[in-house]
Write a protein that holds these residues in place. Sequence first.
Motif, PDB file in Angstrom:
ATOM      1  N   HIS A 151      -7.268 -48.781 -15.653  1.00 16.69           N
ATOM      2  CA  HIS A 151      -8.756 -48.092 -15.833  1.00 16.69           C
ATOM      3  C   HIS A 151      -8.927 -47.188 -15.821  1.00 16.69           C
ATOM      4  O   HIS A 151      -9.452 -46.313 -15.280  1.00 16.69           O
ATOM      5  N   GLU A 152      -8.012 -46.557 -16.698  1.00 14.95           N
ATOM      6  CA  GLU A 152      -8.503 -45.228 -17.348  1.00 14.95           C
ATOM      7  C   GLU A 152      -9.469 -44.948 -18.039  1.00 14.95           C
ATOM      8  O   GLU A 152     -10.102 -45.816 -18.787  1.00 14.95           O
ATOM      9  N   GLY A 153     -10.082 -43.508 -17.688  1.00  9.91           N
ATOM     10  CA  GLY A 153     -11.643 -42.862 -17.960  1.00  9.91           C
ATOM     11  C   GLY A 153     -12.773 -43.340 -16.757  1.00  9.91           C
ATOM     12  O   GLY A 153     -14.079 -42.986 -17.143  1.00  9.91           O
ATOM     13  N   PHE A 154     -11.948 -44.865 -15.689  1.00 13.15           N
ATOM     14  CA  PHE A 154     -13.324 -44.850 -14.450  1.00 13.15           C
ATOM     15  C   PHE A 154     -13.091 -43.540 -13.643  1.00 13.15           C
ATOM     16  O   PHE A 154     -12.085 -42.982 -13.661  1.00 13.15           O
ATOM     17  N   GLY A 155     -13.821 -43.262 -13.476  1.00 15.06           N
ATOM     18  CA  GLY A 155     -14.032 -42.659 -11.891  1.00 15.06           C
ATOM     19  C   GLY A 155     -12.979 -43.800 -10.379  1.00 15.06           C
ATOM     20  O   GLY A 155     -12.935 -45.227 -11.360  1.00 15.06           O
ATOM     21  N   GLY A 157     -13.857 -44.309  -7.485  1.00 12.19           N
ATOM     22  CA  GLY A 157     -14.397 -45.953  -6.594  1.00 12.19           C
ATOM     23  C   GLY A 157     -14.367 -46.367  -7.325  1.00 12.19           C
ATOM     24  O   GLY A 157     -14.334 -47.596  -7.293  1.00 12.19           O
ATOM     25  N   VAL A 158     -14.709 -46.947  -8.944  1.00 15.41           N
ATOM     26  CA  VAL A 158     -14.871 -47.331  -9.443  1.00 15.41           C
ATOM     27  C   VAL A 158     -12.982 -48.177  -9.720  1.00 15.41           C
ATOM     28  O   VAL A 158     -13.822 -49.803  -9.507  1.00 15.41           O
ATOM     29  N   ARG A 159     -12.527 -47.130 -10.022  1.00 11.96           N
ATOM     30  CA  ARG A 159     -11.401 -48.766  -9.949  1.00 11.96           C
ATOM     31  C   ARG A 159     -10.639 -49.040  -8.213  1.00 11.96           C
ATOM     32  O   ARG A 159     -10.432 -49.883  -8.714  1.00 11.96           O
ATOM     33  N   VAL A 161     -12.717 -50.038  -6.268  1.00 13.22           N
ATOM     34  CA  VAL A 161     -13.834 -51.278  -6.615  1.00 13.22           C
ATOM     35  C   VAL A 161     -13.483 -52.713  -6.856  1.00 13.22           C
ATOM     36  O   VAL A 161     -13.280 -53.535  -6.703  1.00 13.22           O
ATOM     37  N   ILE A 162     -12.629 -52.349  -8.181  1.00 18.96           N
ATOM     38  CA  ILE A 162     -12.641 -53.421  -8.698  1.00 18.96           C
ATOM     39  C   ILE A 162     -11.261 -53.470  -8.045  1.00 18.96           C
ATOM     40  O   ILE A 162     -10.344 -54.396  -8.351  1.00 18.96           O
ATOM     41  N   ASN A 163     -10.469 -52.795  -7.778  1.00 16.33           N
ATOM     42  CA  ASN A 163      -9.237 -53.353  -7.090  1.00 16.33           C
ATOM     43  C   ASN A 163      -8.967 -54.324  -5.664  1.00 16.33           C
ATOM     44  O   ASN A 163      -8.442 -55.281  -6.124  1.00 16.33           O
ATOM     45  N   ASP A 164     -10.648 -53.808  -5.624  1.00 18.36           N
ATOM     46  CA  ASP A 164     -10.965 -54.399  -4.081  1.00 18.36           C
ATOM     47  C   ASP A 164     -11.345 -56.032  -5.096  1.00 18.36           C
ATOM     48  O   ASP A 164     -11.132 -57.291  -3.629  1.00 18.36           O
ATOM     49  N   TRP A 165     -12.430 -55.883  -5.531  1.00 17.09           N
ATOM     50  CA  TRP A 165     -12.567 -57.147  -5.924  1.00 17.09           C
ATOM     51  C   TRP A 165     -11.479 -58.089  -6.761  1.00 17.09           C
ATOM     52  O   TRP A 165     -11.413 -59.306  -7.239  1.00 17.09           O
TER      53      TRP A 165
END
Length: 459
Positions: A151-155, A157-159, A161-165
């Motif tokens: 998830h290079e380039g993402f903030g 917080g975004v990374r 949430v993506i991991n949680d999802w």
Amino acid sequence: IDRLALLAAGQDLEIRRLMEEMNKNKRILEGVLKTQSDSKSNLSRLEDDLKSNQDEITRNRQIIAESRRSKTLADVGLEEETRTLSTLLKEFEGLGRQVEGAKAGLQAEVESRDGYQAALDHLTRRIHDLQVEKNGLVGRKEVLEGLERSHEGFGAGVREVINDWQRDAVGRWKSVQGLLADHLKVRREYAPLIELALGERSQKLLALDSSSVRQGLAARGKSLPGRVGFIFPSGELQDDEESFVSPPNHPGIVARAANLARCDHPSFPDLPERLLGLVLIVKNLEAASQIHPEAPGYTIVTLAGEMIDSDGGLSAGPVIVEAGVLSRKAELRDVRDRLAQIDVSLQELERASATQSAFLVTARDRVEVLQNELGVLLETEQSKISSINEARRYLKELEVRSVEGARDETDAAGRLAALVIEAARLELSKSDLVSRLTEIDETVAETRRATEAAETGVS
């Protein structure tokens, strides 16, 4: 006494006369005998000449007969050999056509073989080029996929949430549908410009309802390390033609940004219009400056990356394509599509290469067969040429024999005519000589009788 003396004298005179006559007859006889002997010798020579003449006549008649036979045989041979030569020449002509046909067939097959070889070489080069391109793209794909996974380039917080999802996609985060960039498809050449227009929205996540997202955020028990945004379905859209401001008609406009993007998620069909409906892509900054006053509420992005936002603010500077999420996603899609195309192309090229190889093998075999056939025809043609030359040589020899036979016959006929004339002359001479000998024999007999009478008288 006187009479006796006279008688005696008369007897002496008679005796002398008789003696003289006898001597004369002897001389005549000697001359006649010599003439008889000479005539007999001449007759013998004449008979020898006649015999030689007859022998020569016989020999010349034999020569004439032999010459006629030789000429006849030569003429018959000439006729047969002429037919043979004519047949050979016709066969040679037909063979020549076969040779020319074989050469043309071989040339065509060689050109076909070379064509197959050229096609195979082209396919081989094309396969090599595609394989090289594929190797490069595979490397690039691995890099891009690595960036995707990290998830290079993402903030932050975004990374998180993506991991949680990803850990609980069917639980409290089941409403999340993934990143906006995962579903918003943009052509690669326009991705950096769309990303400029989206700004931070390009890092938002799509979710089906806000309540489940709030529950998921509340269940975390701790605050996020950075900001994260969500986009939800808009529900049923209501057309509001009065609120829609159509862009001006200007030659500098390339396209509405919404028309350059599409969303593949069925719950967000209007996403391009919602996010990019008021964004224009134009050719350059001059066009943007002209269009902006006529397009209130629109954000305008140039092909070079300058941007005039809806409130008139201007942003400029280099666009870092590699850092953009949409650009990276677009590139990864293009790389995957291109790899899929290359795989299909490689399969097609391999099949075509195998087909061309089979054609090439068949063509090479055919060329070898035709070369052997042509070799046999050329050998046959050479043999036929030798036969023709031999026939011509023999034909000339027969012509010489015919001419020589005719000449020999003519020469012998001339000699025979002369010999016949000579034989007639010799026969005439012989007849004359025989008559002469008969006369001489009669003279000899008469002379001998006269001589004997004289001798008797003398006695």
